[in-house]
Design a protein around this motif. Structure first.
Motif, mmCIF file in Angstrom:
data_model
loop_
_atom_site.group_PDB
_atom_site.id
_atom_site.type_symbol
_atom_site.label_atom_id
_atom_site.label_comp_id
_atom_site.label_asym_id
_atom_site.label_seq_id
_atom_site.Cartn_x
_atom_site.Cartn_y
_atom_site.Cartn_z
ATOM 1 N N CYS A 14 -10.677 14.507 -4.454
ATOM 2 C CA CYS A 14 -11.680 15.191 -3.633
ATOM 3 C C CYS A 14 -12.557 14.189 -2.892
ATOM 4 C CB CYS A 14 -12.567 16.089 -4.503
ATOM 5 S SG CYS A 14 -11.699 17.444 -5.301
ATOM 6 N N ILE A 15 -13.014 13.184 -3.599
ATOM 7 C CA ILE A 15 -13.902 12.181 -2.999
ATOM 8 C C ILE A 15 -13.159 11.385 -1.930
ATOM 9 C CG2 ILE A 15 -15.308 10.124 -3.471
ATOM 10 C CD1 ILE A 15 -15.864 11.421 -6.287
ATOM 11 N N TRP A 16 -11.899 11.010 -2.195
ATOM 12 C CA TRP A 16 -11.112 10.307 -1.176
ATOM 13 C C TRP A 16 -10.922 11.187 0.052
ATOM 14 C CZ3 TRP A 16 -7.639 8.676 -5.697
ATOM 15 C CH2 TRP A 16 -7.964 7.383 -6.122
ATOM 16 N N GLU A 17 -10.660 12.464 -0.168
ATOM 17 C CA GLU A 17 -10.442 13.375 0.960
ATOM 18 C C GLU A 17 -11.700 13.513 1.814
ATOM 19 O OE1 GLU A 17 -9.332 18.043 1.813
ATOM 20 O OE2 GLU A 17 -8.495 17.089 0.026
ATOM 21 N N GLU A 48 -18.340 6.565 -11.653
ATOM 22 C CA GLU A 48 -19.282 5.521 -11.231
ATOM 23 C C GLU A 48 -19.310 4.397 -12.269
ATOM 24 O OE1 GLU A 48 -23.958 4.975 -9.901
ATOM 25 O OE2 GLU A 48 -23.327 6.859 -10.845
ATOM 26 N N ARG A 49 -19.364 4.761 -13.550
ATOM 27 C CA ARG A 49 -19.389 3.762 -14.626
ATOM 28 C C ARG A 49 -18.131 2.907 -14.615
ATOM 29 N NH1 ARG A 49 -16.938 3.672 -19.138
ATOM 30 N NH2 ARG A 49 -16.368 5.866 -19.149
ATOM 31 N N LYS A 50 -16.979 3.534 -14.316
ATOM 32 C CA LYS A 50 -15.701 2.821 -14.278
ATOM 33 C C LYS A 50 -15.515 2.022 -12.988
ATOM 34 C CE LYS A 50 -13.071 5.905 -17.322
ATOM 35 N NZ LYS A 50 -11.878 6.780 -17.425
ATOM 36 N N GLY A 51 -16.436 2.178 -12.036
ATOM 37 C CA GLY A 51 -16.369 1.399 -10.807
ATOM 38 C C GLY A 51 -15.521 2.027 -9.702
ATOM 39 N N TYR A 52 -15.199 3.292 -9.828
ATOM 40 C CA TYR A 52 -14.379 3.972 -8.816
ATOM 41 C C TYR A 52 -15.192 4.538 -7.669
ATOM 42 C CZ TYR A 52 -10.081 3.599 -11.463
ATOM 43 O OH TYR A 52 -8.971 3.110 -12.100
ATOM 44 N N VAL A 53 -16.471 4.852 -7.910
ATOM 45 C CA VAL A 53 -17.337 5.364 -6.855
ATOM 46 C C VAL A 53 -18.665 4.627 -6.862
ATOM 47 C CG1 VAL A 53 -16.321 7.686 -6.827
ATOM 48 C CG2 VAL A 53 -18.308 7.244 -8.256
ATOM 49 N N GLN A 70 -7.660 4.663 -2.188
ATOM 50 C CA GLN A 70 -6.633 5.508 -2.786
ATOM 51 C C GLN A 70 -5.309 4.758 -2.874
ATOM 52 O OE1 GLN A 70 -6.033 9.265 -0.799
ATOM 53 N NE2 GLN A 70 -4.897 10.111 -2.516
ATOM 54 N N SER A 71 -4.977 3.971 -1.860
ATOM 55 C CA SER A 71 -3.719 3.220 -1.871
ATOM 56 C C SER A 71 -3.684 2.200 -3.007
ATOM 57 C CB SER A 71 -3.490 2.526 -0.527
ATOM 58 O OG SER A 71 -4.562 1.645 -0.242
ATOM 59 N N SER A 72 -4.815 1.573 -3.305
ATOM 60 C CA SER A 72 -4.881 0.615 -4.421
ATOM 61 C C SER A 72 -4.667 1.318 -5.747
ATOM 62 C CB SER A 72 -6.237 -0.092 -4.448
ATOM 63 O OG SER A 72 -6.425 -0.863 -3.296
ATOM 64 N N TYR A 73 -5.286 2.492 -5.900
ATOM 65 C CA TYR A 73 -5.125 3.248 -7.136
ATOM 66 C C TYR A 73 -3.680 3.703 -7.300
ATOM 67 C CZ TYR A 73 -5.577 6.572 -10.877
ATOM 68 O OH TYR A 73 -5.393 7.233 -12.071
ATOM 69 N N LYS A 74 -3.072 4.215 -6.232
ATOM 70 C CA LYS A 74 -1.678 4.659 -6.297
ATOM 71 C C LYS A 74 -0.764 3.512 -6.703
ATOM 72 C CE LYS A 74 -1.509 8.320 -2.823
ATOM 73 N NZ LYS A 74 -0.945 8.680 -1.507
ATOM 74 N N LYS A 76 -1.429 0.826 -8.392
ATOM 75 C CA LYS A 76 -1.596 0.475 -9.797
ATOM 76 C C LYS A 76 -1.013 1.560 -10.709
ATOM 77 C CE LYS A 76 -4.974 -1.040 -13.203
ATOM 78 N NZ LYS A 76 -4.135 -0.638 -14.281
ATOM 79 N N ALA A 77 -1.284 2.835 -10.400
ATOM 80 C CA ALA A 77 -0.805 3.935 -11.243
ATOM 81 C C ALA A 77 0.716 3.993 -11.256
ATOM 82 C CB ALA A 77 -1.395 5.259 -10.757
ATOM 83 N N VAL A 78 1.331 3.876 -10.095
ATOM 84 C CA VAL A 78 2.795 3.904 -10.033
ATOM 85 C C VAL A 78 3.374 2.679 -10.731
ATOM 86 C CG1 VAL A 78 4.800 3.813 -8.488
ATOM 87 C CG2 VAL A 78 2.908 5.362 -7.979
ATOM 88 N N GLY A 79 2.740 1.536 -10.552
ATOM 89 C CA GLY A 79 3.187 0.322 -11.234
ATOM 90 C C GLY A 79 3.178 0.484 -12.748
ATOM 91 N N GLU A 80 2.145 1.160 -13.265
ATOM 92 C CA GLU A 80 2.073 1.401 -14.711
ATOM 93 C C GLU A 80 3.175 2.350 -15.162
ATOM 94 O OE1 GLU A 80 -1.896 2.723 -15.579
ATOM 95 O OE2 GLU A 80 -2.737 0.721 -15.316
ATOM 96 N N ILE A 81 3.448 3.375 -14.368
ATOM 97 C CA ILE A 81 4.527 4.320 -14.713
ATOM 98 C C ILE A 81 5.865 3.602 -14.725
ATOM 99 C CG2 ILE A 81 5.834 6.324 -13.867
ATOM 100 C CD1 ILE A 81 3.069 7.435 -12.908
ATOM 101 N N VAL A 82 6.109 2.795 -13.703
ATOM 102 C CA VAL A 82 7.378 2.046 -13.633
ATOM 103 C C VAL A 82 7.486 1.110 -14.830
ATOM 104 C CG1 VAL A 82 8.699 0.349 -12.303
ATOM 105 C CG2 VAL A 82 7.591 2.254 -11.132
ATOM 106 N N SER A 83 6.404 0.457 -15.160
ATOM 107 C CA SER A 83 6.404 -0.464 -16.294
ATOM 108 C C SER A 83 6.626 0.270 -17.616
ATOM 109 C CB SER A 83 5.076 -1.224 -16.333
ATOM 110 O OG SER A 83 5.000 -2.025 -17.471
#
Length: 122
Positions: A14-17, A48-53, A70-74, A76-83
């Protein structure tokens, strides 16, 4: 980058959008049933505490803007799934989706063309 919960991911979408927003503005994008305001506000505070906003006080409310693209998060998230699920192999991931019939032959051809040209098609 700390991993996000499902609720946190939904709120980040929502925030990215919106680019920047108040909690109420972000809530307007959530699907029913929408959690109570206090729950959503807590989720945003965790982001905010986690540094995302980042938060900026405007009048008697806060305006939240993404601190992570959003691209940085994607990435990292996809990289973790692949790993975690595909032995660190993107080839293994693509072949899994092909075997599960989640990718068509045309999809695979399009992916190959994107790799060759270095650009997205369509």
């Amino acid at each position: 980058m700390e991993r996000l919960t499902k609720q946190e991911e939904e709120m980040m979408l929502c925030i990215w959008e919106l680019g920047s927003c108040t909690v109420k503005e972000a809530m307007a994008l959530l699907e029913e049933p929408v959690p109570p305001y206090t729950t959503v506000a807590s989720v945003v505070k965790n982001l905010e505490r986690k540094g995302y906003v980042n938060a900026r006080k405007v009048g008697n409310t806060y305006l939240y803007t993404p601190a992570v693209a959003q691209s940085s998060y994607k990435r990292k998230a996809v990289g973790e799934i692949v790993s975690d699920y595909f032995k660190d192999s993107y080839k293994e991931m693509v072949s899994f989706f092909a075997r599960e019939k989640k990718l068509s032959t045309d999809d695979l051809k399009e992916i190959i063309e994107m790799i060759k040209t270095g650009k997205e098609t369509k």
